[in-house]
Design an enzyme around this catalytic site. Sequence first.
Site, PDB file in Angstrom:
ATOM      1  N   TRP A  31      53.304  46.111  38.041  1.00  0.00           N
ATOM      2  CA  TRP A  31      52.193  47.046  38.229  1.00  0.00           C
ATOM      3  C   TRP A  31      52.545  47.969  39.387  1.00  0.00           C
ATOM      4  O   TRP A  31      53.089  47.525  40.386  1.00  0.00           O
ATOM      5  CB  TRP A  31      50.910  46.266  38.520  1.00  0.00           C
ATOM      6  CG  TRP A  31      49.679  47.094  38.355  1.00  0.00           C
ATOM      7  CD1 TRP A  31      48.974  47.701  39.349  1.00  0.00           C
ATOM      8  CD2 TRP A  31      49.010  47.398  37.139  1.00  0.00           C
ATOM      9  NE1 TRP A  31      47.904  48.370  38.826  1.00  0.00           N
ATOM     10  CE2 TRP A  31      47.903  48.202  37.457  1.00  0.00           C
ATOM     11  CE3 TRP A  31      49.242  47.076  35.807  1.00  0.00           C
ATOM     12  CZ2 TRP A  31      47.019  48.686  36.496  1.00  0.00           C
ATOM     13  CZ3 TRP A  31      48.362  47.555  34.858  1.00  0.00           C
ATOM     14  CH2 TRP A  31      47.271  48.343  35.213  1.00  0.00           C
ATOM     15  N   SER A  65      50.706  41.796  40.963  1.00  0.00           N
ATOM     16  CA  SER A  65      50.829  41.106  42.247  1.00  0.00           C
ATOM     17  C   SER A  65      50.198  39.721  42.235  1.00  0.00           C
ATOM     18  O   SER A  65      50.681  38.813  42.908  1.00  0.00           O
ATOM     19  CB  SER A  65      50.213  41.958  43.360  1.00  0.00           C
ATOM     20  OG  SER A  65      51.008  43.104  43.582  1.00  0.00           O
ATOM     21  N   TYR A  66      49.142  39.535  41.479  1.00  0.00           N
ATOM     22  CA  TYR A  66      48.493  38.230  41.428  1.00  0.00           C
ATOM     23  C   TYR A  66      49.463  37.149  40.945  1.00  0.00           C
ATOM     24  O   TYR A  66      49.424  36.015  41.414  1.00  0.00           O
ATOM     25  CB  TYR A  66      47.257  38.296  40.519  1.00  0.00           C
ATOM     26  CG  TYR A  66      46.412  37.054  40.583  1.00  0.00           C
ATOM     27  CD1 TYR A  66      45.507  36.858  41.617  1.00  0.00           C
ATOM     28  CD2 TYR A  66      46.531  36.065  39.610  1.00  0.00           C
ATOM     29  CE1 TYR A  66      44.730  35.716  41.684  1.00  0.00           C
ATOM     30  CE2 TYR A  66      45.768  34.923  39.667  1.00  0.00           C
ATOM     31  CZ  TYR A  66      44.866  34.750  40.709  1.00  0.00           C
ATOM     32  OH  TYR A  66      44.111  33.605  40.774  1.00  0.00           O
ATOM     33  N   CYS A  89      52.303  45.863  44.964  1.00  0.00           N
ATOM     34  CA  CYS A  89      51.487  46.940  45.522  1.00  0.00           C
ATOM     35  C   CYS A  89      50.103  46.878  44.873  1.00  0.00           C
ATOM     36  O   CYS A  89      49.982  46.995  43.652  1.00  0.00           O
ATOM     37  CB  CYS A  89      52.140  48.291  45.261  1.00  0.00           C
ATOM     38  SG  CYS A  89      51.181  49.690  45.875  1.00  0.00           S
ATOM     39  N   THR A  95      36.508  49.357  42.965  1.00  0.00           N
ATOM     40  CA  THR A  95      35.855  48.056  43.062  1.00  0.00           C
ATOM     41  C   THR A  95      36.561  47.238  44.144  1.00  0.00           C
ATOM     42  O   THR A  95      37.511  47.690  44.751  1.00  0.00           O
ATOM     43  CB  THR A  95      35.938  47.305  41.721  1.00  0.00           C
ATOM     44  OG1 THR A  95      37.308  46.994  41.459  1.00  0.00           O
ATOM     45  CG2 THR A  95      35.360  48.135  40.593  1.00  0.00           C
ATOM     46  N   HIS A  97      38.361  44.602  43.642  1.00  0.00           N
ATOM     47  CA  HIS A  97      39.414  43.773  43.053  1.00  0.00           C
ATOM     48  C   HIS A  97      40.578  43.577  44.013  1.00  0.00           C
ATOM     49  O   HIS A  97      41.160  42.506  44.094  1.00  0.00           O
ATOM     50  CB  HIS A  97      39.908  44.374  41.737  1.00  0.00           C
ATOM     51  CG  HIS A  97      40.913  45.458  41.913  1.00  0.00           C
ATOM     52  ND1 HIS A  97      40.571  46.731  42.323  1.00  0.00           N
ATOM     53  CD2 HIS A  97      42.261  45.438  41.775  1.00  0.00           C
ATOM     54  CE1 HIS A  97      41.660  47.463  42.413  1.00  0.00           C
ATOM     55  NE2 HIS A  97      42.705  46.715  42.084  1.00  0.00           N
TER      56      HIS A  97
END
Length: 164
Positions: A31, A65-66, A89, A95, A97
């Site tokens: 991402w 990244s999660y 990144c 929001t 998140h």
Amino acid sequence: MSSADKNLSVFTVDNLPDISARRFALVVAEWNTEVTEALFQGAYDTLVKYGATAENVLRGNVPGSYELTLAAQWFAERPDIDAVICIGCVIQGETKHNDYINHAVAQGFTTVSLKTGKPVIFGVLTPNTQQQALDRAGGIHGNKGDEAAMTAIKMLGLKETINK
């Protein structure tokens, strides 16, 4: 000079350990790929510049990244890996998140590092904008990938010193 116009990727290179036989895992989030690829290249180039061999730098890609945390654990559990550098990144959005992801990722890296006794390096940018990310991925503020690699090298050196 204000930090707004300064390369922040400055570090000392005194007394670095010999890393020619060390193995590193670079885990890269897909991402925000424009940013993460630049961070990866900075980290990779720094490792090689300071003595790592290309064959001793492994790469693993994850969607975002999660997912870095679990991949970091998988690599850190390998007996032939000395340090894991996680590249990602997470840009501030409309929001919250990013707050949840950044907190979970930071906590996950700490947990993996403590569990395995190996450096798991936080090379995840948490900027407010895409431009801030680019500025820190080879732009005006240097390349945080360089810093992540140097952190891994220095942590391995510290471990050597402590274990003497």
